[in-house]
Design a protein around this motif. Structure first.
Motif, PDB file in Angstrom:
ATOM      1  N   VAL A   1       3.131  -1.771   4.465  1.00  0.00           N
ATOM      2  CA  VAL A   1       4.259  -0.796   4.651  1.00  0.00           C
ATOM      3  C   VAL A   1       5.618  -1.587   4.308  1.00  0.00           C
ATOM      4  O   VAL A   1       6.122  -2.521   4.998  1.00  0.00           O
ATOM      5  CB  VAL A   1       4.515   0.044   5.918  1.00  0.00           C
ATOM      6  CG1 VAL A   1       5.519   0.786   5.886  1.00  0.00           C
ATOM      7  CG2 VAL A   1       3.161   0.576   5.923  1.00  0.00           C
TER       8      VAL A   1
ATOM      9  N   ILE B   1      -2.750  10.478   2.583  1.00  0.00           N
ATOM     10  CA  ILE B   1      -2.896   9.110   2.349  1.00  0.00           C
ATOM     11  C   ILE B   1      -4.175   8.507   2.613  1.00  0.00           C
ATOM     12  O   ILE B   1      -4.683   7.955   1.990  1.00  0.00           O
ATOM     13  CB  ILE B   1      -1.366   8.598   2.768  1.00  0.00           C
ATOM     14  CG1 ILE B   1      -0.187   9.009   2.286  1.00  0.00           C
ATOM     15  CG2 ILE B   1      -1.606   6.784   2.606  1.00  0.00           C
ATOM     16  CD1 ILE B   1       0.916   8.392   2.735  1.00  0.00           C
ATOM     17  N   LEU B   2      -4.458   8.825   3.959  1.00  0.00           N
ATOM     18  CA  LEU B   2      -5.618   8.236   4.493  1.00  0.00           C
ATOM     19  C   LEU B   2      -6.484   9.170   5.480  1.00  0.00           C
ATOM     20  O   LEU B   2      -6.426   9.492   6.586  1.00  0.00           O
ATOM     21  CB  LEU B   2      -5.060   7.007   5.606  1.00  0.00           C
ATOM     22  CG  LEU B   2      -4.315   5.854   4.895  1.00  0.00           C
ATOM     23  CD1 LEU B   2      -3.707   5.202   5.910  1.00  0.00           C
ATOM     24  CD2 LEU B   2      -5.209   5.136   4.019  1.00  0.00           C
TER      25      LEU B   2
ATOM     26  N   CYS C   1       0.643   4.522   9.339  1.00  0.00           N
ATOM     27  CA  CYS C   1       0.139   3.862   8.158  1.00  0.00           C
ATOM     28  C   CYS C   1      -0.020   2.294   8.786  1.00  0.00           C
ATOM     29  O   CYS C   1      -1.163   1.479   8.521  1.00  0.00           O
ATOM     30  CB  CYS C   1       0.856   3.671   7.033  1.00  0.00           C
ATOM     31  SG  CYS C   1       0.826   5.508   6.217  1.00  0.00           S
TER      32      CYS C   1
ATOM     33  N   PHE D   1       0.187  12.035   6.216  1.00  0.00           N
ATOM     34  CA  PHE D   1      -0.701  10.721   6.439  1.00  0.00           C
ATOM     35  C   PHE D   1      -2.092  11.053   6.366  1.00  0.00           C
ATOM     36  O   PHE D   1      -2.786  10.208   5.650  1.00  0.00           O
ATOM     37  CB  PHE D   1      -0.538  10.270   8.070  1.00  0.00           C
ATOM     38  CG  PHE D   1      -1.576   9.443   8.468  1.00  0.00           C
ATOM     39  CD1 PHE D   1      -1.204   8.006   8.344  1.00  0.00           C
ATOM     40  CD2 PHE D   1      -2.760   9.899   9.304  1.00  0.00           C
ATOM     41  CE1 PHE D   1      -2.120   6.831   8.618  1.00  0.00           C
ATOM     42  CE2 PHE D   1      -3.737   8.550   9.570  1.00  0.00           C
ATOM     43  CZ  PHE D   1      -3.373   7.374   9.400  1.00  0.00           C
TER      44      PHE D   1
ATOM     45  N   CYS E   1       5.939   0.203  13.534  1.00  0.00           N
ATOM     46  CA  CYS E   1       5.553  -0.164  12.129  1.00  0.00           C
ATOM     47  C   CYS E   1       5.784  -1.838  11.971  1.00  0.00           C
ATOM     48  O   CYS E   1       5.072  -2.443  11.616  1.00  0.00           O
ATOM     49  CB  CYS E   1       6.534   0.707  11.254  1.00  0.00           C
ATOM     50  SG  CYS E   1       6.155   0.413   9.608  1.00  0.00           S
TER      51      CYS E   1
ATOM     52  N   ASP F   1       0.754  -1.300   0.044  1.00  0.00           N
ATOM     53  CA  ASP F   1      -0.131  -0.097   0.177  1.00  0.00           C
ATOM     54  C   ASP F   1       0.874   1.203   0.017  1.00  0.00           C
ATOM     55  O   ASP F   1       0.549   2.277  -0.637  1.00  0.00           O
ATOM     56  CB  ASP F   1      -1.217  -0.142   1.288  1.00  0.00           C
ATOM     57  CG  ASP F   1      -1.903  -1.176   1.178  1.00  0.00           C
ATOM     58  OD1 ASP F   1      -2.715  -1.245   0.206  1.00  0.00           O
ATOM     59  OD2 ASP F   1      -2.029  -1.887   2.184  1.00  0.00           O
ATOM     60  N   VAL F   2       1.977   1.280   0.737  1.00  0.00           N
ATOM     61  CA  VAL F   2       2.677   2.541   0.831  1.00  0.00           C
ATOM     62  C   VAL F   2       4.333   2.028   0.954  1.00  0.00           C
ATOM     63  O   VAL F   2       4.493   1.063   1.811  1.00  0.00           O
ATOM     64  CB  VAL F   2       2.533   3.125   2.291  1.00  0.00           C
ATOM     65  CG1 VAL F   2       3.259   4.363   2.317  1.00  0.00           C
ATOM     66  CG2 VAL F   2       1.060   3.549   2.392  1.00  0.00           C
TER      67      VAL F   2
ATOM     68  N   GLN G   1      -2.259  -0.684   6.921  1.00  0.00           N
ATOM     69  CA  GLN G   1      -1.701  -0.854   5.650  1.00  0.00           C
ATOM     70  C   GLN G   1      -0.372  -1.383   5.416  1.00  0.00           C
ATOM     71  O   GLN G   1       0.195  -1.464   6.527  1.00  0.00           O
ATOM     72  CB  GLN G   1      -1.161   0.864   5.344  1.00  0.00           C
ATOM     73  CG  GLN G   1      -2.459   1.798   5.317  1.00  0.00           C
ATOM     74  CD  GLN G   1      -3.158   1.759   4.051  1.00  0.00           C
ATOM     75  OE1 GLN G   1      -2.755   2.000   2.771  1.00  0.00           O
ATOM     76  NE2 GLN G   1      -4.505   0.983   4.249  1.00  0.00           N
TER      77      GLN G   1
END
Length: 608
Positions: free
Chosen positions: A35, A518-519, A28, A515, A322, A11-12, A33
């Protein structure tokens, strides 16, 4: 993760592990997401990194070495119909410049390392002041404490005890970074220490600044009348008034002078509390003063915190978050070019340094991959054998504000760290100096170093801390980068590096803005669960069982055998548990390496 194992779709994709990129990656990944987080360097945090002393010497040599341009390969064979190929800049040498290093050898001479220059500020053969007694804050002390001689060889031998930051900042206790660390629960990955005192340099001496109510009334530098004036002024600053608004656009120093405050108070308020200059507008100076006052008392008697083991820990904390939620990390790995849809101007995929095509919905990149004109900050890092203001405790963490020491030189911000911050070996202090660049870092900062520390260029024999090793360099100021207007694909987002400010507001605001692009419908860095709060579902659970509820044996079907009571963890829960164990092991190893004998740092907690 090995490059061959990389999935072909995310996604990212994020390139660079600086603070802004790491916050975006954590935010994310936290909301589900996929990543992929890459960095072409062999270490985390880019220009936000911390190094051991030996690691810093290696970094210096890498910066001095002439970078060989990478061979441009033809990736046109991976371009599909309707796509454009855009190559990224692969050179980041422009972010660091004018690097100069000096060291004091065991033979009592100053040696310039890694670079030839016409003259050195430290004359060879000069006798150091290492045997001089350490100045004491107590005039009645009868036996002076002698400093131990520390050679360059000892610094190298004890190099793992150092954690030296490339960027020097502090965390406002009510600043955006501390708020984010608490909100996201990332604060559990780090420990922090209070900055114990705020100092200033005036008339050739270092003085402590009374900033809290207790400091003001305990101060011996201020008269009773000055104490009353200072408390009255600070109280009046809490709320904005019409009288204050009348000075908007006029210098803050003029406003302070019209409040009938003496030179002492004007100096403290302008340079140490507002951290402003003589040209700073009144509205900016008052806003800075209010922010300073709001941050007092939350975690200590100053507004500031510092992370144990250095600022380089903070980007890594967000990288851990993350990774816990499924992000994939690859160091020494980069992106060569982008594949952009001609019709939509969106980045459809990237080609990495191994030639693999990886699809993505969004692409985030650090500023070093985009060519742009930017301003710089000047930095100096010193290892010294004593504090600029000795006291009863040798474990002070000090913030020092320094007005211009010469005409046309900038104001300087100094942070002095002791060994309990785990950034230097016992018996030494790590000193960071930062200012806006006027010339090279050496030109901007060496006059101040000569005044405040002992070098052979010093014109007198006053007892001062001796500089054992020092580094000067210029670094690009991230606040000067325009993130818009680079003719980038619409789903490509640019992250700037460290800026010259003391706090982290610019970086955190930028990360949140990226961010939200993006979302836009998702929460920015929602709290991550504590490991002890996670309720693991057993095989009998339906994934929605509430705490305290159990399935009874008589609810089982007659033809069904009772299942094992041991709970099986989902893949994500296993990841969280393994991550926590790994972090615990790393922290235990660090404590052993550092010989942790001093008081430990504290965690961040929300207020009651």
């Amino acid at each position: 993760m090995a490059a061959e194992d990389l999935p072909s779709e995310f996604d990212v994709i994020i390139l660079g592990t600086g603070l802004c990129e790491s916050v975006v990656a954590a935010a994310c990944s936290r909301v589900g997401q996929r990543v992929l987080h890459l960095d072409r360097q062999s270490y985390y945090a880019s220009n936000w990194a911390s190094f051991t002393f030996n690691g810093l010497l290696t970094w210096i040599q890498e910066q001095q070495a002439e970078s060989q341009p990478d061979e441009v390969q033809d990736w046109s064979g991976q371009v599909e119909e309707g796509e454009d190929l855009i190559y990224l800049s692969q050179s980041d040498s422009s972010s660091i410049s004018n690097l100069q290093v000096f060291s004091k050898e065991q033979e009592k001479s100053w040696t310039y390392m890694f670079m030839d220059i016409e003259s050195s500020p430290f004359d060879e053969g000069a006798e150091p002041e290492a045997d001089q007694p350490c100045p004491s804050a107590d005039p009645n002390q009868s036996e002076p404490v002698k400093k131990k001689k520390i050679s360059l060889a000892q610094l190298v031998k004890e190099g793992r005890r150092f954690n030296i930051d490339l960027v020097s900042k502090l965390m406002y206790s009510r600043g955006s970074l501390v708020d984010l660390l608490i909100k996201s629960n990332v604060s559990r990955y780090a420990e922090f220490k209070n900055v114990s005192r705020i100092l200033t340099y005036r008339q050739g001496k270092v003085e402590q600044v009374p900033c809290s109510r207790a400091d003001v009334f305990a101060s011996r530098q201020l008269s009773v009348i000055e104490k009353r004036k200072l408390m009255r002024f600070l109280t009046s600053c809490v709320e904005e008034t019409e009288d204050q608004q009348a000075y908007n656009g006029r210098p803050y120093l003029e406003f302070l002078s019209d409040q009938q405050l003496g030179e002492n108070l004007q100096h403290f308020l302008l340079y140490s509390i507002a951290m402003a200059t003589e040209d700073t507008p009144t509205e900016v100076g008052l806003a800075s003063t209010r922010h300073f006052l709001r941050c007092l008392g939350r975690y200590g008697n100053t507004p500031f915190l510092f992370p144990v083991y250095g600022l380089g820990e903070i980007p890594q904390c967000f990288c851990r978050m993350c990774a816990v939620f499924g992000g994939i990390y690859c160091l020494r790995h980069s992106v060569r070019c982008l594949l952009v849809d001609k019709d939509t101007n969106r980045c459809k995929a990237v080609i990495d340094s191994r030639g693999q095509r990886i699809s993505c919905n969004h692409f985030v990149v650090e500023e070093g991959y985009v060519d742009a004109e930017r301003k710089c900050v000047s930095r100096a890092v010193l290892i010294t054998d004593g504090s600029v203001l000795p006291s009863d405790s040798d474990q002070q963490v000090s913030m020092v504000t320094i007005p211009p020491v010469e005409a046309e030189l900038p104001s300087v911000r100094m942070v002095e760290l002791c060994s309990s911050t785990m950034t230097c070996m016992p018996g030494t202090y790590l000193v960071h100096l930062t200012c806006q660049s006027v010339g090279s870092a050496y030109e901007d900062l060496s006059p101040l170093v000569t005044r405040m520390f002992h070098t052979t260029e010093s014109s007198d024999q006053e007892e001062r801390p001796s500089v054992l090793w020092c580094l000067y360099f210029n670094m690009v100021d991230g606040s000067g980068l325009e993130v818009e207007g680079h003719d980038l694909p619409s789903n490509m987002y640019l992250c700037s590096g460290p800026d010259g400010a003391l706090g982290h507001d610019h970086t955190i605001k930028q990360a949140e803005l990226i961010f939200q692009k993006i979302l836009p419908e998702e929460d920015f860095c929602p709290p991550a669960p504590n490991p002890e709060d996670i309720i693991y579902d057993g095989e009998n659970g339906n994934g929605n069982s509430a705490e305290g509820e159990e399935l009874k044996d008589d609810e089982l079907k007659d033809d069904e055998e009772p299942k094992e009571q041991e709970e099986e963890l989902t893949e994500q829960e296993k990841e969280i548990k393994e991550q926590e164990e790994e972090i615990k092991e790393q922290e235990e190893e660090k404590e052993e390496e550092q010989g942790l004998e001093s008081e430990k740092g504290q965690g961040l907690e929300t207020e009651e």
